[in-house]
Design an enzyme around this catalytic site. Sequence first.
Site, mmCIF file in Angstrom:
data_model
loop_
_atom_site.group_PDB
_atom_site.id
_atom_site.type_symbol
_atom_site.label_atom_id
_atom_site.label_comp_id
_atom_site.label_asym_id
_atom_site.label_seq_id
_atom_site.Cartn_x
_atom_site.Cartn_y
_atom_site.Cartn_z
ATOM 1 N N CYS A 32 0.832 -1.267 0.012
ATOM 2 C CA CYS A 32 0.067 -0.030 0.031
ATOM 3 C C CYS A 32 1.000 1.087 -0.030
ATOM 4 O O CYS A 32 1.796 1.309 0.858
ATOM 5 C CB CYS A 32 -0.863 -0.084 1.267
ATOM 6 S SG CYS A 32 -1.852 1.693 1.382
ATOM 7 N N CYS A 35 0.578 3.475 3.415
ATOM 8 C CA CYS A 35 0.885 3.253 4.787
ATOM 9 C C CYS A 35 2.274 4.041 5.065
ATOM 10 O O CYS A 35 2.921 4.450 4.278
ATOM 11 C CB CYS A 35 1.298 1.509 4.740
ATOM 12 S SG CYS A 35 -0.565 0.728 5.003
ATOM 13 N N HIS A 96 -3.843 0.557 7.807
ATOM 14 C CA HIS A 96 -4.315 0.276 6.568
ATOM 15 C C HIS A 96 -5.776 -0.260 6.630
ATOM 16 O O HIS A 96 -6.601 -0.089 5.694
ATOM 17 C CB HIS A 96 -3.396 -0.853 5.927
ATOM 18 C CG HIS A 96 -3.974 -1.110 4.640
ATOM 19 N ND1 HIS A 96 -3.494 -0.432 3.510
ATOM 20 C CD2 HIS A 96 -4.615 -2.245 3.966
ATOM 21 C CE1 HIS A 96 -4.013 -1.019 2.391
ATOM 22 N NE2 HIS A 96 -4.542 -2.162 2.759
ATOM 23 N N ASN A 136 -13.987 9.055 -1.674
ATOM 24 C CA ASN A 136 -14.554 7.969 -2.191
ATOM 25 C C ASN A 136 -14.159 6.602 -1.480
ATOM 26 O O ASN A 136 -13.238 6.391 -1.103
ATOM 27 C CB ASN A 136 -14.133 7.793 -3.868
ATOM 28 C CG ASN A 136 -14.283 9.076 -4.837
ATOM 29 O OD1 ASN A 136 -15.212 9.711 -4.492
ATOM 30 N ND2 ASN A 136 -13.278 9.319 -5.423
ATOM 31 N N HIS A 149 -8.812 7.111 3.188
ATOM 32 C CA HIS A 149 -8.058 8.451 2.654
ATOM 33 C C HIS A 149 -9.308 9.103 2.343
ATOM 34 O O HIS A 149 -10.434 8.427 1.804
ATOM 35 C CB HIS A 149 -7.077 8.451 1.938
ATOM 36 C CG HIS A 149 -7.283 7.772 0.606
ATOM 37 N ND1 HIS A 149 -7.544 6.444 0.435
ATOM 38 C CD2 HIS A 149 -7.669 8.413 -0.511
ATOM 39 C CE1 HIS A 149 -7.777 6.418 -1.082
ATOM 40 N NE2 HIS A 149 -7.992 7.582 -1.504
#
Lengths: 329, 58
Positions: A32, A35, A96, A136, A149
């Site tokens: 990711c 992170c 995460h 979103n 996020h």
Amino acid sequence: MSELRFNPLLGEWVATATHRQERTFLPPPDFCPLCPTAKGGFPTEVPESDYDIVAFENRFPSLKKEPEAPAIASTEIYPVRPSQGVCEVILYSPNHNTTLAREPVEQIYKLVMVWQHRFGELEALDFIKYVFIFENKGEAVGVTLHHPHGQIYAYPFVPPVIKKELEQTRKYKAEKGNCLLCDILDAEKRFEKRIVAENASFIAYIPFFARYPYETHILPKRHLQALTDFSAKETRDLAEILKQILLAFDSLFNVSFPYIMAIHSRPSDGDDYDFYHFHIEFYPPMRTATKLKFLAGSEAGAGMFINDTLPETKAAELRNLVKPVAWKI
Amino acid sequence: MKNETENSDSLMQHRRIILKDGRYMIFYTFDESLSGKPASEKKPEPNPQTEATEEKNV
């Protein structure tokens, strides 16, 4: 390649951003990019081993502070301009596997304070006319990174949905002498059946005209235009009602509920928008535990939404899932 | 790396760094009273192995 192309048919700008085709798409959790960078691990976008909340310029922006010149010339029928603006990412947590709904209300409170700071800083840029904060959430609305996020787009113009709201609220004020959303607040409080949650500073409700089954709006009781107008109490109360709505969403079908969260504020172009009323809109695509609401012919092609449910029924369903929030501070 | 720290208010502080590609990144930290966690828990610390550059403290 990136530029703003004008659609003369609708009077709207469209951003081309071909570099975004290369952006990271649903990487495995171990890779990711949002992170923290673990010691000895691969370097993520965040070059530190821990953080609380972080905001940064998007690596694949649709709008840039210093955009390149358009690759195509402007003509009388097709105006083109550089895609100037700012695109930021806000990381809600270093964890995460969390979501905004699962975060403690204290973390949401911190996030609201960060939103206020980002709004104030971005709207001070002379080329910015509108600061749009949004999230979103979920692959159903097209997320490419699962790390919790949100985003901010700071536009060099007032975007079309806001423009339409401004036209309607300006017209209503001129005709009736009142704020449209203040009158909607009064109407919803009198009717009661579409209210989902309420505290001293806000109500959350499914609007009379909801386009999605669980479309939910959060409205401050005080006539405010932007996050930066909030008192300390209102900042805290917004965090609390957000936590309640997000948890109720997740409880509906026992899934991490996908949504688009859109924060609607006054423009930042220096004009007076005293007739406008700040609010937050959620557009969740799920209509049942197994079915999504798609934007099909009538919605995408003609702009008329068809909602297969009644807001009054869905508000009762959601209201029954709202629980009190326990603050630790 | 450039690093700039400002007090947003008494509860929130921010530190801005400039990444190698020129983008800014802002780390927000908050008064311990907002964490809802025991004061002994670790706060975010800069990673000494970072590749970014920091602005000066203000």
